[in-house]
Design a protein around this motif. Structure first.
Motif, short mmCIF file in Angstrom:
data_model
loop_
_atom_site.label_atom_id
_atom_site.label_comp_id
_atom_site.label_asym_id
_atom_site.label_seq_id
_atom_site.Cartn_x
_atom_site.Cartn_y
_atom_site.Cartn_z
N ASN A 119 53.45 41.90 1.74
CA ASN A 119 55.13 41.21 1.22
C ASN A 119 55.21 41.92 2.87
O ASN A 119 56.65 41.29 3.50
CB ASN A 119 55.92 42.36 0.81
N ASP A 120 54.77 41.54 4.21
CA ASP A 120 54.37 41.97 4.77
C ASP A 120 53.90 41.08 6.17
O ASP A 120 53.59 40.68 6.58
CB ASP A 120 54.27 43.13 6.14
N TYR A 121 55.13 40.72 7.46
CA TYR A 121 54.69 39.70 7.93
C TYR A 121 53.52 39.82 9.42
O TYR A 121 53.43 40.72 9.13
CB TYR A 121 55.87 39.54 9.65
N TYR A 124 52.26 40.44 19.69
CA TYR A 124 52.81 41.36 20.98
C TYR A 124 51.98 40.82 21.68
O TYR A 124 50.77 40.84 22.08
CB TYR A 124 53.17 42.79 20.82
N PHE A 180 57.11 41.60 21.64
CA PHE A 180 57.84 41.19 21.15
C PHE A 180 57.13 39.20 21.64
O PHE A 180 57.76 38.91 22.69
CB PHE A 180 58.37 40.93 19.96
N GLN A 237 56.74 35.46 15.64
CA GLN A 237 56.47 36.33 13.96
C GLN A 237 56.06 35.07 12.69
O GLN A 237 57.19 34.20 12.94
CB GLN A 237 56.97 37.61 13.62
N TYR A 254 55.47 35.06 8.67
CA TYR A 254 54.97 35.14 7.05
C TYR A 254 53.85 33.80 6.72
O TYR A 254 52.53 34.66 5.97
CB TYR A 254 55.61 35.37 6.21
N LEU A 282 49.71 42.61 14.84
CA LEU A 282 50.43 43.46 13.96
C LEU A 282 50.57 42.82 13.03
O LEU A 282 51.12 42.23 12.64
CB LEU A 282 51.92 43.93 14.90
N VAL A 329 49.81 44.89 8.38
CA VAL A 329 50.59 46.49 7.72
C VAL A 329 49.45 45.61 6.90
O VAL A 329 48.85 44.54 6.44
CB VAL A 329 51.63 46.12 6.69
N GLY A 380 51.25 50.35 2.78
CA GLY A 380 50.25 49.74 3.99
C GLY A 380 50.37 50.66 4.51
O GLY A 380 50.78 51.77 5.32
N LYS A 381 48.93 50.52 6.14
CA LYS A 381 49.21 51.19 7.00
C LYS A 381 49.36 50.08 8.30
O LYS A 381 48.94 48.90 8.36
CB LYS A 381 47.50 51.85 7.56
N LEU A 382 50.46 50.38 9.30
CA LEU A 382 51.22 49.66 10.54
C LEU A 382 49.03 49.33 11.23
O LEU A 382 49.12 50.93 12.20
CB LEU A 382 51.74 50.54 11.05
N PHE A 403 47.39 47.22 14.82
CA PHE A 403 47.35 46.23 15.46
C PHE A 403 45.57 46.22 16.11
O PHE A 403 44.84 46.78 15.86
CB PHE A 403 47.72 47.04 17.46
#
Lengths: 122, 114
Positions: B30-32, B36, B46, B49, B51, B89, B91, B100-102, B104
């Motif tokens: 569910n993360d975008y 960057y 930024f 971004q 999905y 970037l 998740v 989750g883990k953010l 890069f």
């Protein structure tokens, strides 16, 4: 009128010392972060706070202690500095932290970064 | 170990289109996906971004396939001032947990030549 500011910009210190880095955001954001960028430019998240509450603590030594006196500030204190702590530390903030879909990050949280603090441990 | 990978460096010339791809096999549902840009001695900034599918803004486009296991940042007609490091970037899903883990990507050094 800087959105995310950090002090100091440069920090040179001896091994074993204790130092602090300060971060302030004037964007009205709820969430703040600390990242470490090493000499190879890898960016790794260290901590995240949401409304002064710690929500992310990656595998960072407990010599690193973040403190958030209010949601506009997130400071990083480092005890007993080691050579390997030399890096650039970035503070960032984002609007908020949703929990949709089970993710602590929510959706679409753009982060705004500070200019970085360059730490050199001798 | 799930990770996010990008090419280490790319070279281009002024006026060309540049495409930088990031692979993220274990992206959280569910993360975008966010990209960057970082100039020397500055914090990341930024760019764009998305999905899924395609997103376009005034500086870039972002292409995301249906499986979302990769994303491609497209910079049209680059100029010398686009020389920078570009990071994706995401998740990364942390199996068995809610969060989750953010993460890069390792960054792509783009050098634009005259």
């Amino acid at each position: 009128d800087t959105a995310v500011s950090q002090t100091p910009k440069y920090l040179v210190t001896q091994m074993g010392n204790d130092k602090s880095i300060k971060c302030e955001q004037n964007l009205g954001h709820d969430t703040m972060y600390w990242y470490k960028q090493d000499s190879k430019k890898f960016l790794k998240i260290m901590f995240s706070y949401n409304n002064k509450e710690l929500i992310i603590n990656e595998t960072v030594p407990n010599r690193f202690s973040p403190k958030s006196p209010d949601k506009a500030h997130l400071n990083l204190h480092i005890n007993s500095l080691e050579l390997g702590d030399s890096a650039v530390y970035f503070c960032a903030s984002s609007q908020s932290l949703g929990t949709s879909g089970g993710s602590v990050y929510g959706r679409g949280e753009t982060q705004y970064f500070g200019p970085g603090t360059r730490l050199l441990v001798l | 170990l799930a990770k996010t990978t990008q090419p280490i460096s790319m070279d281009s010339y002024e006026g060309q289109e540049v495409n930088i791809t990031c692979s993220h096999n274990n992206i959280a549902t569910n993360d975008y996906i966010t990209w960057y840009q970082q100039f020397p001695s500055q914090g990341p900034r930024f760019i764009i971004q998305g999905y899924k599918t395609k997103v376009t803004n005034e500086v870039a486009s972002l292409f995301i396939p249906a499986d979302r296991k990769s994303s491609t940042l497209s910079l049209p007609r680059v100029s010398l001032s686009d020389t920078a490091v570009y990071y994706c970037l995401v998740v990364i899903a942390a199996g068995g947990t809610s969060y989750g883990k953010l993460t890069f990507g390792q960054g792509t050094i783009l050098t634009v030549h005259p």
